[in-house]
Design an enzyme around this catalytic site. Structure first.
Site, mmCIF file in Angstrom:
data_model
loop_
_atom_site.group_PDB
_atom_site.id
_atom_site.type_symbol
_atom_site.label_atom_id
_atom_site.label_comp_id
_atom_site.label_asym_id
_atom_site.label_seq_id
_atom_site.Cartn_x
_atom_site.Cartn_y
_atom_site.Cartn_z
ATOM 1 C CG HIS A 159 -1.867 -1.533 0.727
ATOM 2 N ND1 HIS A 159 -3.171 -0.571 0.495
ATOM 3 C CD2 HIS A 159 -1.507 -2.400 1.251
ATOM 4 C CE1 HIS A 159 -3.978 -2.178 0.715
ATOM 5 N NE2 HIS A 159 -3.260 -2.567 1.012
ATOM 6 C CG ASP A 367 -0.527 9.089 1.255
ATOM 7 O OD1 ASP A 367 0.108 7.935 1.285
ATOM 8 O OD2 ASP A 367 -0.927 9.365 1.773
HETATM 9 O O1 LIG Z 1 -2.318 0.665 10.556
HETATM 10 P P1 LIG Z 1 -1.893 2.686 10.913
HETATM 11 O O2 LIG Z 1 0.079 2.211 11.217
HETATM 12 O O3 LIG Z 1 -2.727 2.952 12.201
HETATM 13 O O4 LIG Z 1 -1.682 2.901 9.766
HETATM 14 C C1 LIG Z 1 -2.914 3.230 8.447
HETATM 15 C C2 LIG Z 1 -2.232 2.258 7.349
HETATM 16 O O5 LIG Z 1 -1.748 3.732 6.638
HETATM 17 C C3 LIG Z 1 -0.889 3.489 5.738
HETATM 18 O O6 LIG Z 1 -1.826 2.998 4.847
HETATM 19 C C4 LIG Z 1 -1.567 3.340 2.707
HETATM 20 O O7 LIG Z 1 -2.559 2.823 2.274
HETATM 21 C C5 LIG Z 1 -4.099 2.882 1.493
HETATM 22 C C6 LIG Z 1 -4.393 2.305 1.054
HETATM 23 O O8 LIG Z 1 -3.992 1.506 -0.559
HETATM 24 C C7 LIG Z 1 -3.198 4.291 1.044
HETATM 25 O O9 LIG Z 1 -4.122 5.378 -0.005
HETATM 26 C C8 LIG Z 1 -1.662 5.011 1.093
HETATM 27 O O10 LIG Z 1 -1.177 5.946 0.331
HETATM 28 C C9 LIG Z 1 -1.268 4.400 2.290
HETATM 29 O O11 LIG Z 1 -0.006 5.092 3.470
HETATM 30 C C10 LIG Z 1 -0.375 1.962 5.670
HETATM 31 O O12 LIG Z 1 0.247 1.236 4.122
HETATM 32 C C11 LIG Z 1 -0.998 0.737 5.879
HETATM 33 O O13 LIG Z 1 -0.262 -0.289 6.481
HETATM 34 C C12 LIG Z 1 -1.252 1.303 7.183
HETATM 35 O O14 LIG Z 1 -2.782 0.976 8.046
HETATM 36 O O1 LIG Z 2 -10.701 11.501 11.907
HETATM 37 C C1 LIG Z 2 -10.375 10.757 10.210
HETATM 38 C C2 LIG Z 2 -8.665 10.621 9.120
HETATM 39 C C3 LIG Z 2 -9.359 9.873 8.121
HETATM 40 N N1 LIG Z 2 -9.883 9.206 7.662
HETATM 41 C C4 LIG Z 2 -9.870 8.232 6.906
HETATM 42 O O2 LIG Z 2 -8.371 7.280 6.909
HETATM 43 C C5 LIG Z 2 -8.086 6.835 5.835
HETATM 44 C C6 LIG Z 2 -7.161 7.556 5.468
HETATM 45 O O3 LIG Z 2 -6.627 6.595 3.975
HETATM 46 P P1 LIG Z 2 -5.247 7.467 2.979
HETATM 47 O O4 LIG Z 2 -5.187 6.876 1.633
HETATM 48 O O5 LIG Z 2 -5.422 9.024 2.682
HETATM 49 O O6 LIG Z 2 -4.212 7.799 4.341
HETATM 50 P P2 LIG Z 2 -3.158 6.470 4.774
HETATM 51 O O7 LIG Z 2 -3.574 7.340 6.046
HETATM 52 O O8 LIG Z 2 -3.812 5.263 4.790
HETATM 53 O O9 LIG Z 2 -1.541 6.803 4.768
HETATM 54 C C7 LIG Z 2 -9.499 7.752 5.069
HETATM 55 O O10 LIG Z 2 -10.502 6.891 4.082
HETATM 56 C C8 LIG Z 2 -10.347 8.933 5.898
HETATM 57 O O11 LIG Z 2 -11.859 8.474 5.502
HETATM 58 C C9 LIG Z 2 -10.867 8.566 9.279
HETATM 59 O O12 LIG Z 2 -11.989 7.835 8.507
HETATM 60 N N2 LIG Z 2 -11.080 9.755 9.740
#
Ligand SMILES: O=P(O)(O)OC[C@H]1O[C@H](O[C@H]2O[C@H](CO)[C@@H](O)[C@H](O)[C@H]2O)[C@H](O)[C@@H](O)[C@@H]1O
Ligand SMILES: O=c1ccn([C@@H]2O[C@H](COP(=O)(O)OP(=O)(O)O)[C@@H](O)[C@H]2O)c(=O)[nH]1
Length: 458
Positions: A159, A367
């Protein structure tokens, strides 16, 4: 295509969106949508810390989704999640080698938790199941399952971005870790650039051979790398946004704005999201366009993330200072230029906030995809849509070329884009929005799941 030719779908990820939990994080939001429609088993960490990592699975059912999760001990959590996943791999994958903190204890903890996942998962797998493992927390999992004689189709989706091989080789013992990716049948990435990095690494560093159709051969393993840009549940987000108009919170937001134009940012509080630079760009706008004073309000929602990791505590302090400084410099008794909120909100409410904002400001330094950018677009009123200002370095920029694309490090350029967005004529806003919405409708979360699983079971 039906994934398992009759078998079950087993999704594995560290982060699991358990029933009735807000999923702040794209992986959890997206997998929840994908699984709710298709059904299957979701296996991963419970999000809880226990006295010890007993490896006992807790089961829950929510509609067609069955959850199997386990707690981790403090020490396993600290080494596996905080340590190797978030202090070693995350900064490396986000082009921040300066922040990489490598240590053997973290790596040992990472391998220990992966082995435990493999043990418990292997006991659940039936011959026809298709297994879909997600993200950098679980890179060696397929190799560990293969050691336990699991022959099923196993796919991996990364991701995050994948940097070029020149950066990947800075990871100590990179071959032992990244070479295990060959145990998957399919590796999914968000963009063609990430796919190129993977292929270059395997070919130039590991001596794999690359054939037509992005097929790789490494030792006795054959596997494929594919580009599958993740989507959102576009129709659902659009519907939620429309319905949110009747919510009390939206009425309160509108009243508080008192006719001012809203700019919105929504990000986990992560250094990869470019928040200090974004705040600086907004301050630059206020500095050079005094006519905007009192006419705009910037709402930054930034729920804390990975708060026990020092770099995340540091960015939090930095942003508090910066938001305070901007308000201290420009605020008036009846106007705060920036509203900085460290809370998370449910999707249904966020979509209402997005809809009410004339500008979506999404400027990560790097990202994988960035689902917020997509949700912002899908939430807009078709008759009067807002404008998306988007970093070129988010995977989403590959699809959303009609956003105002910026280099997030160039604060002047971001300030220019903000000015352009705030003064964009309605016809241009509608044209840009329609073109982005066409992409989001076509490449939604269902299309993503189907294309990945189709390729995996092909
Ligand atoms: O699980 P966390 O440590 O709380 O972090 C949240 C997630 O962050 C990252 O998200 C990625 O996946 C998204 C969907 O494909 C993508 O849009 C975003 O650009 C990425 O940053 C991380 O890769 C996940 O494993 C985490 O769960
Ligand atoms: O207060 C919040 C902030 C973020 N999100 C969700 O968290 C996800 C963030 O995903 P993104 O791919 O933009 O970044 P990541 O946190 O996975 O790196 C999106 O679906 C947002 O709608 C949410 O549900 N509540």
């Amino acid at each position: 295509m039906s994934p398992a030719r009759g078998g079950r779908l087993i999704v594995v990820s560290n982060r699991v969106a358990l029933p009735r939990q807000t999923a702040t994080g794209g992986l959890a939001s997206a997998m929840r949508s994908a699984l709710q429609e298709r059904g299957g088993l979701w296996f991963g960490w419970s999000g809880k810390i226990a006295n010890q990592t007993a490896g006992t699975l807790r089961y829950q059912q929510d509609g067609p989704v069955r959850y199997a999760t386990m707690d981790l001990s403090r020490s396993d959590h600290d080494h596996f999640y905080d340590g190797y996943a978030n202090r070693t791999l995350w900064p490396l994958l986000h082009y921040r080698p300066d922040l990489v903190d490598y240590n053997r204890g973290h790596l040992d903890g990472y391998l220990r938790v992966n082995r435990l996942f493999a043990e418990r998962l292997a006991e659940l797998i039936e011959p026809d199941d298709v297994i879909w493992i997600n993200d950098y927390h679980l890179i060696p999992l397929a190799a560990m399952l293969r050691q336990r004689h699991i022959r099923n189709r196993i796919g991996f989706f990364l991701h995050t971005p994948l940097p070029a091989d020149g950066l990947l080789i800075t990871l100590p013992r990179h071959r032992e870790l990244l070479g295990t990716l060959a145990s998957y049948d399919l590796i999914g990435l968000h963009t063609a650039r990430d796919q190129r990095s993977l292929e270059d690494y395997f070919v130039h560093e590991l001596g794999a051979s690359l054939r037509r159709g992005h097929r790789l051969r490494y030792g006795d393993r054959r596997f494929r790398a594919g580009v599958f840009p993740i989507g959102i549940d576009t129709q659902q987000v659009a519907q939620d946004a429309k319905q949110a108009d009747s919510l009390e919170e939206i009425a309160q937001l509108r009243a508080s704005l008192d006719g001012r134009v809203l700019i919105i940012g929504v990000d986990r509080l992560d250094y990869s999201k470019g928040l200090p630079q974004r705040f600086e760009a907004y301050a630059r706008l206020l500095e050079r366009a005094p006519e905007m004073h009192r006419k705009v309000s910037f709402l930054q929602i930034a729920p804390p993330s990975r708060g026990t990791v020092p770099e995340y505590r540091q960015i939090r302090r930095e942003l508090e200072r910066s938001a305070g400084h901007i308000n201290g410099t420009y605020a008036a008794p009846d106007w705060a230029p920036i509203r900085y909120v460290n809370n998370s909100f449910p999707h249904s409410l966020l979509s209402g906030y997005y809809r009410h904002a004339k500008v979506g400001l999404v400027t990560p330094m790097r990202d994988g995809m960035n689902l917020v950018a997509k949700e912002y677009v899908a939430s807009q009123d078709p008759d009067d849509p807002g404008v998306l200002v988007l970093s070129r370095f988010a995977g989403a920029a590959q699809e959303l070329s009609q956003a105002l694309l910026v280099n997030p490090a160039d604060t002047e350029e971001v300030a220019d884009a903000l000015e352009q967005a705030l003064s964009m004529p309605l016809a241009e806003r509608r044209r840009r929005w329609r073109s982005m919405m066409d992409v989001l409708e076509k490449q939604d979360i269902t299309a993503w799941r189907q294309s990945f699983l189709g390729a995996l079971t092909d």
